[in-house]
Design a protein around this motif. Structure first.
Motif, PDB file in Angstrom:
ATOM      1  N   VAL A 101      10.508  13.764  -9.324  1.00  0.00           N
ATOM      2  CA  VAL A 101      10.247  12.633 -10.222  1.00  0.00           C
ATOM      3  C   VAL A 101       8.874  12.023  -9.940  1.00  0.00           C
ATOM      4  N   LEU A 102       8.610  11.766  -8.661  1.00  0.00           N
ATOM      5  CA  LEU A 102       7.300  11.215  -8.293  1.00  0.00           C
ATOM      6  C   LEU A 102       6.615  12.228  -7.378  1.00  0.00           C
ATOM      7  N   LYS A 103       5.414  12.656  -7.759  1.00  0.00           N
ATOM      8  CA  LYS A 103       4.784  13.778  -7.046  1.00  0.00           C
ATOM      9  C   LYS A 103       3.983  13.342  -5.833  1.00  0.00           C
ATOM     10  N   ASN A 104       3.031  12.471  -6.037  1.00  0.00           N
ATOM     11  CA  ASN A 104       2.155  12.087  -4.932  1.00  0.00           C
ATOM     12  C   ASN A 104       1.427  10.801  -5.340  1.00  0.00           C
ATOM     13  N   LEU A 105       2.132   9.682  -5.172  1.00  0.00           N
ATOM     14  CA  LEU A 105       1.557   8.425  -5.654  1.00  0.00           C
ATOM     15  C   LEU A 105       0.730   7.753  -4.568  1.00  0.00           C
ATOM     16  N   ASN A 106      -0.430   7.268  -4.966  1.00  0.00           N
ATOM     17  CA  ASN A 106      -1.304   6.495  -4.073  1.00  0.00           C
ATOM     18  C   ASN A 106      -1.827   5.302  -4.855  1.00  0.00           C
ATOM     19  N   PHE A 107      -1.432   4.118  -4.430  1.00  0.00           N
ATOM     20  CA  PHE A 107      -1.992   2.920  -5.060  1.00  0.00           C
ATOM     21  C   PHE A 107      -1.697   1.715  -4.184  1.00  0.00           C
ATOM     22  N   SER A 108      -2.374   0.627  -4.475  1.00  0.00           N
ATOM     23  CA  SER A 108      -2.068  -0.593  -3.727  1.00  0.00           C
ATOM     24  C   SER A 108      -2.005  -1.772  -4.684  1.00  0.00           C
ATOM     25  N   LEU A 109      -1.245  -2.787  -4.275  1.00  0.00           N
ATOM     26  CA  LEU A 109      -1.134  -4.016  -5.066  1.00  0.00           C
ATOM     27  C   LEU A 109      -1.690  -5.157  -4.224  1.00  0.00           C
ATOM     28  N   ASN A 117       0.846  -1.186   0.000  1.00  0.00           N
ATOM     29  CA  ASN A 117       0.000   0.000   0.000  1.00  0.00           C
ATOM     30  C   ASN A 117       0.885   1.240   0.000  1.00  0.00           C
ATOM     31  N   ILE A 118       0.699   2.090  -0.991  1.00  0.00           N
ATOM     32  CA  ILE A 118       1.555   3.263  -1.156  1.00  0.00           C
ATOM     33  C   ILE A 118       0.732   4.519  -0.899  1.00  0.00           C
TER      34      ILE A 118
END
Ligand code: ADP
Ligand code: MG
Length: 229
Positions: free
Chosen positions: A24-32, A7-8
C-alpha cells in the motif's frame, strides 16, 4: 522558525491478503512542521487511512521509521505509547466510534477525564467545544438519538478537546453538509493558530485547496502539492 514535529523515513506498509502481498505504501519520506494544516489526498484505496493509522500507532509499519520530535515512535514502551496517545497525537476516525452508553457531553469529556482533569473543568471545556460544533442543544442526547452528521461532530469535538500537538483526521467531514464542514475546517484553522499540526484526509477539493499544502498518495508514493501560499 517552524520546527519539524513529525519526520517519516522510508515508511513502507504491506498487507498480506489471501496470501498475496498488497504493497500500500512503498517508501514514504516527508516531514510535518508545527502549526501546519495539511490535506491528505489520493483516490479511494490509495492508503490514506493506512498512513493515519501508522502515525497514530494503531498499526505497525512493515519497515521504515516515524519520528515524533526526534523520538522514534517504533521503539516506545507501553507507557510511552499511552502518553503519546493521551497528549501528543490524536485521530478522528472515519466512523465516529462514540460510546453508546454515554451521552454527548460525557463522550466529549472522556479524554480529559482519562488524563485526570477535574470533572468540572472537563465539563465546562466540553460544553464550550460542543457549542463550537453547534451541538449545545444536544448535550444529554445519546449517540443513537443523533443524526450521522451530529454523531460525527461529537466525535470531532471529542478528538479536538484533547488539544494534542498533532491532530489526524480521517475524512472528518465526509458525511457532513457544506456549512458544517466549513465550521469544522474553521476550527482546524483555530488549532493551527495554536501551533497545532493538523493532517486531514479528504475528498473535498475545496477544503483541500484551503490547506497550507496537500500531500497526495499516488501508487504508494507521496507527493507534495503546494497550496494557497
Ligand atoms: N487490514 C488490511 N488487510 C489487507 N488489506 C488492507 C488492510 N487495510 C487496508 N488494506 C488495503 O490497503 C489499501 C489502502 O486502504 P486505505 O488505507 O483504507 O485507503 P484509503 O483510506 O486511501 O481509501 C486498500 O487496497 C485496502 O484494501
Ligand atoms: Mg480511508
Amino acid at each position: 522558525m517552524n520546527k519539524i514535529i513529525l519526520n517519516i523515513k522510508n515508511l513502507r506498509k504491506v498487507f498480506i491478503h489471501n496470501n498475496r502481498k498488497v504493497e500500500v505504501l512503498k517508501n514514504l519520506n516527508f516531514s510535518l512542521k508545527k502549526g501546519e494544516l495539511i490535506a491528505l489526498t489520493g483516490p479511494s484505496g490509495s492508503g490514506k487511512s493506512t498512513l493515519l493509522h501508522l502515525i497514530s500507532l494503531m498499526e505497525k509499519p512493515t519497515s521504515g521509521k516515524i519520528f515524533f520530535s526526534d523520538k522514534n515512535l517504533n521503539e516506545l514502551n507501553d507507557k510511552e505509547v499511552e502518553n503519546i496517545r493521551k497528549f501528543k497525537i490524536s485521530l478522528i476516525f472515519q466512523n465516529n466510534n462514540l460510546i453508546s452508553d454515554l451521552n454527548v457531553i460525557e463522550n466529549v469529556m472522556l479524554p480529559l477525564l482519562i488524563r485526570k482533569e477535574s470533572y468540572k473543568q472537563s465539563f465546562e471545556k466540553s460544553k464550550k467545544i460542543l457549542s463550537q460544533v453547534n451541538l449545545s442543544n444536544r448535550l444529554d442526547f445519546f449517540p443513537s438519538d443523533l443524526s450521522g452528521g451530529e454523531q460525527q461532530r461529537v466525535a470531532i469535538a471529542r478528538s479536538l478537546i484533547a488539544e494534542t500537538d498533532i491532530i489526524l483526521a480521517d475524512e472528518p467531514t465526509g458525511n457532513l453538509d457544506f456549512k458544517t464542514s466549513k465550521e469544522i475546517f474553521d476550527y482546524f484553522i483555530k488549532l493551527k493558530k495554536m501551533k497545532k499540526t493538523i493532517l486531514f484526509a479528504t475528498h473535498n477539493r475545496e477544503l483541500a485547496n484551503k490547506a497550507d499544502y496537500k500531500l497526495s498518495i499516488i501508487n504508494g508514493n507521496i507527493k507534495r502539492v503546494n497550496g494557497k501560499k
